[in-house]
Design a protein around this motif. Structure first.
Motif, short mmCIF file in Angstrom:
data_model
loop_
_atom_site.label_atom_id
_atom_site.label_comp_id
_atom_site.label_asym_id
_atom_site.label_seq_id
_atom_site.Cartn_x
_atom_site.Cartn_y
_atom_site.Cartn_z
N GLU A 24 0.84 -1.20 0.00
CA GLU A 24 0.00 0.00 0.00
C GLU A 24 0.88 1.26 0.00
OE1 GLU A 24 -3.44 2.11 2.75
OE2 GLU A 24 -3.12 -0.05 2.97
N SER A 25 1.94 1.26 0.79
CA SER A 25 2.85 2.42 0.82
C SER A 25 3.53 2.63 -0.52
CB SER A 25 3.90 2.25 1.92
OG SER A 25 3.31 2.38 3.20
N PHE A 26 3.94 1.54 -1.17
CA PHE A 26 4.53 1.68 -2.50
C PHE A 26 3.53 2.32 -3.47
CE2 PHE A 26 7.52 -1.72 -1.11
CZ PHE A 26 8.70 -1.11 -1.49
N PHE A 27 2.27 1.96 -3.34
CA PHE A 27 1.23 2.53 -4.19
C PHE A 27 1.15 4.04 -3.97
CE2 PHE A 27 -3.51 3.00 -5.06
CZ PHE A 27 -3.37 2.97 -6.42
N TYR A 28 1.25 4.47 -2.73
CA TYR A 28 1.16 5.90 -2.44
C TYR A 28 2.37 6.68 -2.93
CZ TYR A 28 -2.71 4.47 0.53
OH TYR A 28 -3.86 3.94 1.00
N VAL A 29 3.48 6.00 -3.17
CA VAL A 29 4.62 6.68 -3.78
C VAL A 29 4.17 7.26 -5.13
CG1 VAL A 29 6.91 6.36 -4.81
CG2 VAL A 29 6.41 5.38 -2.56
N ILE A 65 0.69 4.59 -17.07
CA ILE A 65 0.61 3.88 -15.79
C ILE A 65 -0.76 3.98 -15.13
CG2 ILE A 65 3.08 4.11 -15.36
CD1 ILE A 65 2.24 6.08 -13.06
N LYS A 66 -1.68 4.71 -15.72
CA LYS A 66 -3.02 4.81 -15.13
C LYS A 66 -3.71 3.45 -14.98
CE LYS A 66 -3.83 9.61 -16.35
NZ LYS A 66 -4.64 10.55 -17.15
N PRO A 67 -3.69 2.58 -16.01
CA PRO A 67 -4.30 1.26 -15.81
C PRO A 67 -3.62 0.46 -14.69
CG PRO A 67 -3.98 1.68 -18.15
CD PRO A 67 -3.26 2.77 -17.40
N LEU A 68 -2.31 0.62 -14.55
CA LEU A 68 -1.59 -0.04 -13.46
C LEU A 68 -2.09 0.46 -12.12
CD1 LEU A 68 0.72 -1.80 -12.30
CD2 LEU A 68 2.21 0.20 -12.59
N CYS A 69 -2.26 1.77 -11.98
CA CYS A 69 -2.76 2.33 -10.72
C CYS A 69 -4.14 1.79 -10.38
CB CYS A 69 -2.79 3.85 -10.80
SG CYS A 69 -1.16 4.63 -10.83
N LEU A 70 -5.02 1.71 -11.37
CA LEU A 70 -6.36 1.17 -11.13
C LEU A 70 -6.30 -0.29 -10.71
CD1 LEU A 70 -8.37 2.84 -14.03
CD2 LEU A 70 -8.45 3.41 -11.59
N GLY A 99 -4.97 -0.51 -7.19
CA GLY A 99 -6.03 -0.05 -6.27
C GLY A 99 -7.06 -1.13 -6.02
N ASN A 100 -7.46 -1.85 -7.06
CA ASN A 100 -8.43 -2.93 -6.89
C ASN A 100 -7.88 -4.10 -6.09
OD1 ASN A 100 -10.57 -1.68 -8.25
ND2 ASN A 100 -9.80 -2.35 -10.22
N ILE A 101 -6.57 -4.35 -6.20
CA ILE A 101 -5.94 -5.42 -5.44
C ILE A 101 -5.86 -5.04 -3.96
CG2 ILE A 101 -3.77 -6.67 -5.05
CD1 ILE A 101 -3.31 -6.36 -8.17
N LEU A 102 -5.42 -3.82 -3.70
CA LEU A 102 -5.22 -3.37 -2.32
C LEU A 102 -6.53 -3.11 -1.59
CD1 LEU A 102 -2.28 -0.85 -2.77
CD2 LEU A 102 -2.21 -3.02 -1.50
N PHE A 103 -7.52 -2.61 -2.33
CA PHE A 103 -8.76 -2.16 -1.69
C PHE A 103 -9.98 -2.79 -2.34
CE2 PHE A 103 -5.63 1.30 -1.48
CZ PHE A 103 -5.43 1.32 -0.11
N PRO A 104 -10.19 -4.08 -2.08
CA PRO A 104 -11.39 -4.72 -2.66
C PRO A 104 -12.66 -4.09 -2.09
CG PRO A 104 -10.34 -6.17 -1.07
CD PRO A 104 -9.45 -4.98 -1.22
N ILE A 105 -13.70 -4.11 -2.89
CA ILE A 105 -14.99 -3.57 -2.45
C ILE A 105 -15.79 -4.69 -1.79
CG2 ILE A 105 -17.14 -2.47 -3.21
CD1 ILE A 105 -14.67 -0.70 -3.59
N THR A 109 -11.19 4.32 -4.09
CA THR A 109 -12.16 3.68 -4.97
C THR A 109 -11.73 3.94 -6.41
OG1 THR A 109 -13.53 5.65 -5.15
CG2 THR A 109 -14.04 4.12 -3.33
N GLU A 110 -12.29 3.22 -7.35
CA GLU A 110 -11.91 3.43 -8.76
C GLU A 110 -12.20 4.86 -9.19
OE1 GLU A 110 -12.80 1.64 -13.18
OE2 GLU A 110 -12.85 0.30 -11.46
N ASN A 111 -13.37 5.39 -8.81
CA ASN A 111 -13.70 6.77 -9.19
C ASN A 111 -12.75 7.76 -8.53
OD1 ASN A 111 -15.81 6.00 -10.84
ND2 ASN A 111 -17.35 6.23 -9.24
N GLY A 112 -12.41 7.54 -7.27
CA GLY A 112 -11.48 8.43 -6.59
C GLY A 112 -10.10 8.42 -7.23
#
Length: 179
Positions: A85-90, A128-133, A136-142, A110-113
């Motif tokens: 999660e921290s790597f994602f925030y980088v 890298i936008k698709p990578l970020c999405l 995000g889905n891996i780290l924060f499942p709904i 969330t995906e919209n956020g």
């Protein structure tokens, strides 16, 4: 970033160490020819602790505030789940107090956020936008229309594996488009 995540995974799984301070300054990009074969490094283990012994002597919440996992910002004990999660925030730097950043992250993961955040990315980062999405889905499942931020029980590779695969896919996609 992928190599730094792999280094963190190895540090945790093989060395039994939680790094506890993921930041852009602690991820070093290297050339294998000039770095004894290493292809990127994760440095600065001043705040690291040996897994499950709590002997680091560091304060409970350690690291670079904008890059801390939501649970750590809310005073949870560090676990291996917090570092992907921290790597994602980088990639998605945010500023504020502990609680402000935690609340912002909960709203933005969330995906919209994430799409709103990525509107501020320069065009050079469109790839890298698709990578970020995906991350995000891996780290924060709904779950029940809410994002889940907790540490899941089980093997840490259930989180590291899909994230590293997401990076591998993105790198492969970049390589094929540059040919």
């Amino acid at each position: 970033m992928r190599n730094a995540i792999k280094a963190h995974q190895s540090l945790y799984a093989i060395g039994g160490v939680l790094h506890r301070d993921i930041s852009p300054n602690n991820v070093i990009v290297t050339e294998p020819e000039t770095a004894d074969g290493f292809e990127d490094m994760l440095i600065d283990q001043d705040l690291a602790e040996v897994r499950d012994n709590g002997l680091s002597g560091a304060e409970h919440r350690t690291g670079t505030i904008p890059l801390m996992a939501i649970e750590v910002l809310r005073k949870a004990s560090h676990t291996c789940r917090h570092y992907p999660e921290s790597f994602f925030y980088v990639l998605l730097w945010e500023i504020g107090t502990f609680e402000e950043i935690a609340d912002t992250k909960v709203g933005n993961m969330t995906e919209n956020g994430l799409k709103v955040i990525m509107r501020h990315f320069p065009r050079s980062l469109d790839a890298i936008k698709p990578l970020c999405l995906r991350i995000g889905n891996i780290l924060f499942p709904i779950e029940n229309r809410r994002i889940k931020v907790g540490t899941r029980a089980g093997d840490p590779d259930q989180l590291y594996g899909p994230i590293i695969a997401a990076y591998d896919g993105a790198i492969s996609g970049l390589s094929s488009t540059s040919m």
